[in-house]
Scaffold this active site. Structure first.
Site, mmCIF file in Angstrom:
data_model
loop_
_atom_site.group_PDB
_atom_site.id
_atom_site.type_symbol
_atom_site.label_atom_id
_atom_site.label_comp_id
_atom_site.label_asym_id
_atom_site.label_seq_id
_atom_site.Cartn_x
_atom_site.Cartn_y
_atom_site.Cartn_z
ATOM 1 N N ASP A 1 0.791 -1.252 0.000
ATOM 2 C CA ASP A 1 0.000 0.000 0.000
ATOM 3 C C ASP A 1 0.821 1.299 0.000
ATOM 4 O O ASP A 1 0.560 2.206 0.808
ATOM 5 C CB ASP A 1 -0.951 0.010 1.208
ATOM 6 C CG ASP A 1 -1.927 -1.147 1.207
ATOM 7 O OD1 ASP A 1 -1.888 -1.960 0.279
ATOM 8 O OD2 ASP A 1 -2.735 -1.229 2.149
ATOM 9 N N LYS B 1 -6.871 -5.150 -2.845
ATOM 10 C CA LYS B 1 -7.581 -5.621 -1.647
ATOM 11 C C LYS B 1 -8.571 -4.569 -1.159
ATOM 12 O O LYS B 1 -8.421 -3.383 -1.449
ATOM 13 C CB LYS B 1 -6.583 -5.970 -0.543
ATOM 14 C CG LYS B 1 -5.782 -4.787 -0.064
ATOM 15 C CD LYS B 1 -4.636 -5.264 0.814
ATOM 16 C CE LYS B 1 -3.910 -4.097 1.421
ATOM 17 N NZ LYS B 1 -4.749 -3.198 2.226
ATOM 18 N N CYS C 1 -1.957 -2.953 7.754
ATOM 19 C CA CYS C 1 -1.786 -3.823 6.591
ATOM 20 C C CYS C 1 -0.467 -4.578 6.579
ATOM 21 O O CYS C 1 -0.414 -5.729 6.141
ATOM 22 C CB CYS C 1 -2.020 -3.023 5.315
ATOM 23 S SG CYS C 1 -3.751 -2.483 5.233
#
Ligand code: VGL
Ligand code: ZN
Length: 196
Positions: A8, A106, A151
């Site tokens: 991310d 995701k 994450c």
């Protein structure tokens, strides 16, 4: 064979983004400097529809930071972030993203959040990352990116449980809050993940 997994590294988690991770920008040069050490580089993108359940704005009278329960799962409410195809969901321009072999998306389902790059928070849907790595004979992975306390942590735990040898690289991760980041490092260490 080894792989580097970038979690991310998207504008909304970086300086000026809607869910800015403090000092997140510091990791980008460090990550660029190690990418060539791996047989493969893969990345995840948080990739939400506008009506995503994790956005406080999609609930009446709720603010970011509050926790609600949905389908028996605790859900932290966040500011709108990483809306698919928006500027905020793009990789940082400073990241050498042309070196990424494949991207895994995701949080794409409006009804469930997904912190891990492998499975959603209910472990219902796989992103395909685990199979992809195994098909490519990857047995060792290094994990870097944002955010350490969400994450990165959940991706690391799933990677460990999928049987990969794994390192989390401290100089290439940053967390949302100091306290939850310290807890995350401890939790990862306690299950046997090496933090280097
Ligand atoms: C993340 C909160 C919400 C992360 C993603 O990438 O750590 N955190 N969505
Ligand atoms: Zn998200």
């Amino acid at each position: 064979m080894n792989a580097l997994i970038l979690i991310d590294i998207q504008n909304d988690f970086l300086l000026g983004g809607s869910l800015e991770v403090p000092k997140g920008d510091e990791i980008i040069d460090n990550i660029n400097s190690i990418m060539d050490n791996y047989s493969m580089v893969v990345a995840t993108k948080d990739w939400h529809p506008k009506n995503h359940i994790s956005f406080a704005s999609n609930h009446n009278n709720k603010k970011a930071g509050q926790i609600i329960t949905i389908n028996n799962l605790d859900q932290i409410l966040w500011p709108d972030h990483c809306i698919k195809d928006s500027k905020g969901s793009e990789f940082s321009e400073k990241l050498d993203f042309h070196k990424i072999h494949k991207i895994f998306y995701k949080g794409v389902d409006s009804n469930i959040d997904s912190y891990s790059g492998f499975y959603d928070n209910g472990k219902i849907r796989s992103t395909g990352l685990s199979n992809f790595l195994k098909k490519n004979n990857i047995n060792q992975v290094d994990i870097v990116g944002l955010a350490t306390d969400y994450c990165v942590k959940y991706s690391s735990i799933d990677a460990y449980n999928e049987g990969f040898k794994i390192n989390v690289l401290r100089f290439c991760v940053r967390g949302i809050s100091v306290e939850t980041t310290e807890t995350a490092f401890k939790e990862m260490k306690d299950i046997g993940i090496s933090i280097i």
